[in-house]
Design a protein around this motif. Structure first.
Motif, PDB file in Angstrom:
ATOM      1  N   GLN A 170       0.842  -1.182   0.000  1.00  0.00           N
ATOM      2  CA  GLN A 170       0.000   0.000   0.000  1.00  0.00           C
ATOM      3  C   GLN A 170       0.886   1.244   0.000  1.00  0.00           C
ATOM      4  N   VAL A 171       0.554   2.172  -0.859  1.00  0.00           N
ATOM      5  CA  VAL A 171       1.345   3.383  -1.001  1.00  0.00           C
ATOM      6  C   VAL A 171       0.913   4.424   0.024  1.00  0.00           C
ATOM      7  N   HIS A 172       1.915   5.025   0.653  1.00  0.00           N
ATOM      8  CA  HIS A 172       1.658   6.128   1.575  1.00  0.00           C
ATOM      9  C   HIS A 172       2.580   7.282   1.227  1.00  0.00           C
ATOM     10  N   LEU A 173       1.994   8.463   1.194  1.00  0.00           N
ATOM     11  CA  LEU A 173       2.754   9.697   1.041  1.00  0.00           C
ATOM     12  C   LEU A 173       2.394  10.585   2.220  1.00  0.00           C
ATOM     13  N   VAL A 174       3.377  10.888   3.049  1.00  0.00           N
ATOM     14  CA  VAL A 174       3.121  11.647   4.266  1.00  0.00           C
ATOM     15  C   VAL A 174       3.890  12.964   4.194  1.00  0.00           C
ATOM     16  N   ALA A 175       3.133  14.034   4.048  1.00  0.00           N
ATOM     17  CA  ALA A 175       3.718  15.369   3.980  1.00  0.00           C
ATOM     18  C   ALA A 175       3.784  15.981   5.374  1.00  0.00           C
ATOM     19  N   SER A 176       4.834  16.735   5.621  1.00  0.00           N
ATOM     20  CA  SER A 176       4.992  17.384   6.913  1.00  0.00           C
ATOM     21  C   SER A 176       5.796  18.671   6.734  1.00  0.00           C
ATOM     22  N   GLY A 177       5.845  19.464   7.798  1.00  0.00           N
ATOM     23  CA  GLY A 177       6.645  20.671   7.790  1.00  0.00           C
ATOM     24  C   GLY A 177       5.868  21.964   7.698  1.00  0.00           C
ATOM     25  N   GLY A 178       4.588  21.872   7.433  1.00  0.00           N
ATOM     26  CA  GLY A 178       3.788  23.081   7.341  1.00  0.00           C
ATOM     27  C   GLY A 178       3.518  23.674   8.719  1.00  0.00           C
ATOM     28  N   ARG A 179       3.443  24.972   8.767  1.00  0.00           N
ATOM     29  CA  ARG A 179       3.146  25.683  10.010  1.00  0.00           C
ATOM     30  C   ARG A 179       2.858  27.138   9.698  1.00  0.00           C
ATOM     31  N   LEU A 180       2.620  27.919  10.733  1.00  0.00           N
ATOM     32  CA  LEU A 180       2.424  29.364  10.613  1.00  0.00           C
ATOM     33  C   LEU A 180       3.785  30.045  10.556  1.00  0.00           C
ATOM     34  N   VAL A 181       3.951  30.911   9.571  1.00  0.00           N
ATOM     35  CA  VAL A 181       5.211  31.639   9.407  1.00  0.00           C
ATOM     36  C   VAL A 181       4.902  33.055   8.944  1.00  0.00           C
ATOM     37  N   GLN A 182       5.765  33.986   9.284  1.00  0.00           N
ATOM     38  CA  GLN A 182       5.560  35.365   8.857  1.00  0.00           C
ATOM     39  C   GLN A 182       5.998  35.553   7.405  1.00  0.00           C
ATOM     40  N   ALA A 183       5.405  36.526   6.769  1.00  0.00           N
ATOM     41  CA  ALA A 183       5.795  36.853   5.401  1.00  0.00           C
ATOM     42  C   ALA A 183       7.295  37.138   5.340  1.00  0.00           C
TER      43      ALA A 183
END
Length: 122
Positions: free
Chosen positions: A1-14
């Motif tokens: 079974q294929v899994h793609l797990v994205a991570s690293g997103g968060r709140l950041v200032q411009a």
């Protein structure tokens, strides 16, 4: 079974930076191109970047040199380094796997991850 797990997103200032990761399992990673797409609320999903097994990269016009896609085949992971972030970059970022060289054509991708939220404050 294929899994793609994205991570690293968060709140950041411009003006800030983020590095997104996408860990793949259950597929021959070195045979797949990997893509990043994003979708903001109320908007259509749009192409961000893609990288072929050879390492050749393709970017959406709006990236304008701010983002870099890379892959670490030994770790079955693709990265998206995002610099000079803008509020309009706010979206859920999804990674996807493609064995046909679809580039920016989302329907060509066979597998999709769940996405990671990137929020850029002004």
């Amino acid at each position: 079974q294929v899994h793609l797990v994205a991570s690293g997103g968060r709140l950041v200032q411009a003006g800030g930076s983020l590095r997104l990761s996408c860990a793949a399992s259950g597929l021959p990673f070195t045979k797949f191109a990997m893509g990043w797409f994003r979708q903001a609320p109320g908007d259509e999903r749009e192409f961000v970047a893609a990288i072929r097994p050879s390492g050749r990269a393709q970017y959406a016009d709006f990236v304008q040199g701010r983002f870099t896609v890379s892959r670490q085949n030994a770790e079955n992971t693709v990265y998206l380094q995002m610099n000079s972030l803008k509020p309009e970059d706010t979206a859920v970022y999804h990674c996807a796997a493609d064995e046909r060289g679809s580039g920016s054509y989302a329907p060509g991708y066979s597998y999709w991850g769940q996405g990671t939220q990137v929020t850029v404050s002004s």
